[in-house]
Write a protein that holds these residues in place. Structure first.
Motif, PDB file in Angstrom:
ATOM      1  N   VAL A   1       0.691  -1.324   0.150  1.00  0.00           N
ATOM      2  CA  VAL A   1      -0.014   0.086   0.036  1.00  0.00           C
ATOM      3  C   VAL A   1       0.828   1.251   0.004  1.00  0.00           C
ATOM      4  O   VAL A   1       1.789   1.287   0.737  1.00  0.00           O
ATOM      5  CB  VAL A   1      -0.795  -0.044   1.180  1.00  0.00           C
ATOM      6  CG1 VAL A   1      -1.746   1.414   1.324  1.00  0.00           C
ATOM      7  CG2 VAL A   1      -2.016  -1.247   1.399  1.00  0.00           C
TER       8      VAL A   1
ATOM      9  N   THR B   1      -4.480  -1.238   5.472  1.00  0.00           N
ATOM     10  CA  THR B   1      -4.464  -0.158   4.494  1.00  0.00           C
ATOM     11  C   THR B   1      -3.371   0.871   4.606  1.00  0.00           C
ATOM     12  O   THR B   1      -3.620   2.106   4.167  1.00  0.00           O
ATOM     13  CB  THR B   1      -5.867   0.485   4.345  1.00  0.00           C
ATOM     14  OG1 THR B   1      -6.334   0.675   5.785  1.00  0.00           O
ATOM     15  CG2 THR B   1      -6.904  -0.699   3.823  1.00  0.00           C
TER      16      THR B   1
ATOM     17  N   GLY C   1      -2.664   3.858  -3.494  1.00  0.00           N
ATOM     18  CA  GLY C   1      -2.601   2.688  -4.400  1.00  0.00           C
ATOM     19  C   GLY C   1      -1.971   1.732  -3.979  1.00  0.00           C
ATOM     20  O   GLY C   1      -1.611   1.514  -2.693  1.00  0.00           O
ATOM     21  N   ILE C   2      -1.653   0.672  -4.747  1.00  0.00           N
ATOM     22  CA  ILE C   2      -0.733  -0.610  -4.657  1.00  0.00           C
ATOM     23  C   ILE C   2       0.301  -0.547  -5.625  1.00  0.00           C
ATOM     24  O   ILE C   2       0.129  -0.336  -6.705  1.00  0.00           O
ATOM     25  CB  ILE C   2      -1.857  -1.861  -4.765  1.00  0.00           C
ATOM     26  CG1 ILE C   2      -2.821  -1.812  -3.717  1.00  0.00           C
ATOM     27  CG2 ILE C   2      -0.787  -2.831  -4.740  1.00  0.00           C
ATOM     28  CD1 ILE C   2      -3.765  -2.955  -3.895  1.00  0.00           C
TER      29      ILE C   2
ATOM     30  N   LEU D   1      -7.465   6.381   0.571  1.00  0.00           N
ATOM     31  CA  LEU D   1      -7.275   5.488   1.708  1.00  0.00           C
ATOM     32  C   LEU D   1      -8.210   5.813   2.720  1.00  0.00           C
ATOM     33  O   LEU D   1      -8.832   6.874   2.740  1.00  0.00           O
ATOM     34  CB  LEU D   1      -5.986   5.630   2.240  1.00  0.00           C
ATOM     35  CG  LEU D   1      -4.761   5.150   1.134  1.00  0.00           C
ATOM     36  CD1 LEU D   1      -3.393   5.594   1.826  1.00  0.00           C
ATOM     37  CD2 LEU D   1      -4.885   3.517   0.629  1.00  0.00           C
TER      38      LEU D   1
ATOM     39  N   TYR E   1      -6.497  -0.218  -8.294  1.00  0.00           N
ATOM     40  CA  TYR E   1      -6.434   0.544  -7.115  1.00  0.00           C
ATOM     41  C   TYR E   1      -5.682   2.010  -7.202  1.00  0.00           C
ATOM     42  O   TYR E   1      -5.643   2.750  -6.191  1.00  0.00           O
ATOM     43  CB  TYR E   1      -5.642  -0.117  -5.909  1.00  0.00           C
ATOM     44  CG  TYR E   1      -6.842  -0.998  -5.321  1.00  0.00           C
ATOM     45  CD1 TYR E   1      -7.629  -0.766  -4.017  1.00  0.00           C
ATOM     46  CD2 TYR E   1      -6.796  -2.311  -5.646  1.00  0.00           C
ATOM     47  CE1 TYR E   1      -8.245  -1.566  -3.682  1.00  0.00           C
ATOM     48  CE2 TYR E   1      -7.816  -3.217  -5.059  1.00  0.00           C
ATOM     49  CZ  TYR E   1      -8.619  -2.735  -3.962  1.00  0.00           C
ATOM     50  OH  TYR E   1      -9.327  -3.673  -3.420  1.00  0.00           O
ATOM     51  N   HIS E   2      -5.402   2.394  -8.635  1.00  0.00           N
ATOM     52  CA  HIS E   2      -4.530   3.613  -8.565  1.00  0.00           C
ATOM     53  C   HIS E   2      -5.694   4.761  -8.613  1.00  0.00           C
ATOM     54  O   HIS E   2      -6.530   4.688  -9.072  1.00  0.00           O
ATOM     55  CB  HIS E   2      -4.255   3.561 -10.165  1.00  0.00           C
ATOM     56  CG  HIS E   2      -3.505   4.814 -10.658  1.00  0.00           C
ATOM     57  ND1 HIS E   2      -2.121   5.017 -10.188  1.00  0.00           N
ATOM     58  CD2 HIS E   2      -3.954   5.966 -11.316  1.00  0.00           C
ATOM     59  CE1 HIS E   2      -1.892   6.499 -10.819  1.00  0.00           C
ATOM     60  NE2 HIS E   2      -2.847   6.771 -11.422  1.00  0.00           N
TER      61      HIS E   2
ATOM     62  N   LEU F   1      -4.370  -5.610 -10.475  1.00  0.00           N
ATOM     63  CA  LEU F   1      -4.689  -5.272  -9.073  1.00  0.00           C
ATOM     64  C   LEU F   1      -3.964  -3.794  -8.975  1.00  0.00           C
ATOM     65  O   LEU F   1      -5.059  -3.015  -8.453  1.00  0.00           O
ATOM     66  CB  LEU F   1      -3.999  -5.928  -8.070  1.00  0.00           C
ATOM     67  CG  LEU F   1      -4.411  -5.978  -6.613  1.00  0.00           C
ATOM     68  CD1 LEU F   1      -6.081  -5.975  -6.379  1.00  0.00           C
ATOM     69  CD2 LEU F   1      -3.602  -6.709  -5.761  1.00  0.00           C
TER      70      LEU F   1
ATOM     71  N   ALA G   1      -6.834   5.301  -5.704  1.00  0.00           N
ATOM     72  CA  ALA G   1      -7.783   4.932  -4.926  1.00  0.00           C
ATOM     73  C   ALA G   1      -7.804   5.898  -3.178  1.00  0.00           C
ATOM     74  O   ALA G   1      -6.662   6.514  -3.247  1.00  0.00           O
ATOM     75  CB  ALA G   1      -7.859   3.682  -4.232  1.00  0.00           C
TER      76      ALA G   1
END
Length: 219
Positions: A150, A166, A210-211, A203, A198-199, A194, A201
């Motif tokens: 994360v 997260t 993101g990831i 938190l 999550y780009h 994945l 996103a």
């Protein structure tokens, strides 16, 4: 997606349920596979046996025993039939069976020609992919690793928190052993998908995140 196809019926129940790895396995592979699961909790063991009956997994054995000890014994007693062994340790360095740690057991699985799925976690960015490096020192077998961490826009170096997955700087991954190059490539594509999903996103802290996905090795 096959994954969504499997989990959707569980999520749409009157009491939604997110299936764990054991239930996911028997839901996907069905009754033509033999299973050995380990769980020290009696209620959890009984629940898993009940679900095995529901999905028609007749050859499902749930041992109310320590997973390390049971798996090590199975490795010593198993025949030539190849298996997939999922290792998800609470403490990867604790030595339980014959002085072996979970990492030692995972290396033994690979050396004996079985397919390994080894989960790990971490709460410092510098430890990304640590289990892949540790297992490379223990076995000469083919390994692949997918690592997901994360992130936020504040930059690297932040300490994470495995208790709050997260949190930026918190990550996890899987090390696969003795899988085909096609499987490794598919898992790499999944990891990048994945990260793309999550780009940007948001938190729980309200910050954009993101990831960060990294693949190691190429079986």
């Amino acid at each position: 997606m096959p994954y969504l196809t499997v989990i959707t019926p569980f999520l749409h129940r009157s009491r939604p349920l997110y299936p764990g790895s054991a239930l996911l396995a028997i839901s996907v592979l069905g009754g033509n596979v033999a299973y050995l699961f380990c769980d020290l909790d009696g209620a959890s063991s009984a629940d898993l046996q009940d679900w095995a009956r529901r999905v028609g997994a007749a050859r499902c054995q749930v041992a109310r025993a320590d997973g390390m000890t049971t798996t090590a014994r199975w490795l010593d007693e198993s025949g030539p039939e190849r298996a997939v062994v999922h290792v998800d340790p609470f403490d990867p360095h604790a030595r339980v069976e014959a002085g072996r740690s979970a990492l030692d057991l995972a290396a033994d699985v690979v050396d004996r020609g079985h397919v390994l799925v080894y989960w790990y976690g971490y709460d410092e960015p510098a430890r990304a992919g640590w289990a892949y490096g540790a297992l490379r020192e223990l076995t000469g077998g083919d390994l692949w690793c997918g690592d997901a961490m994360v992130t936020d826009r504040s930059g690297a170096g932040t300490h994470g928190d495995l208790g709050a997955a997260t949190t930026p700087g918190t990550g996890c991954g899987v090390v696969l052993g003795n899988v085909t190059s096609q499987t490794a490539a598919a898992c790499t594509q999944l990891g990048h998908a994945l990260a793309a999903g999550y780009h940007g996103a948001t938190l729980p802290s309200g910050k954009p995140g993101g990831i960060q996905f990294t693949a190691y090795g190429s079986p």
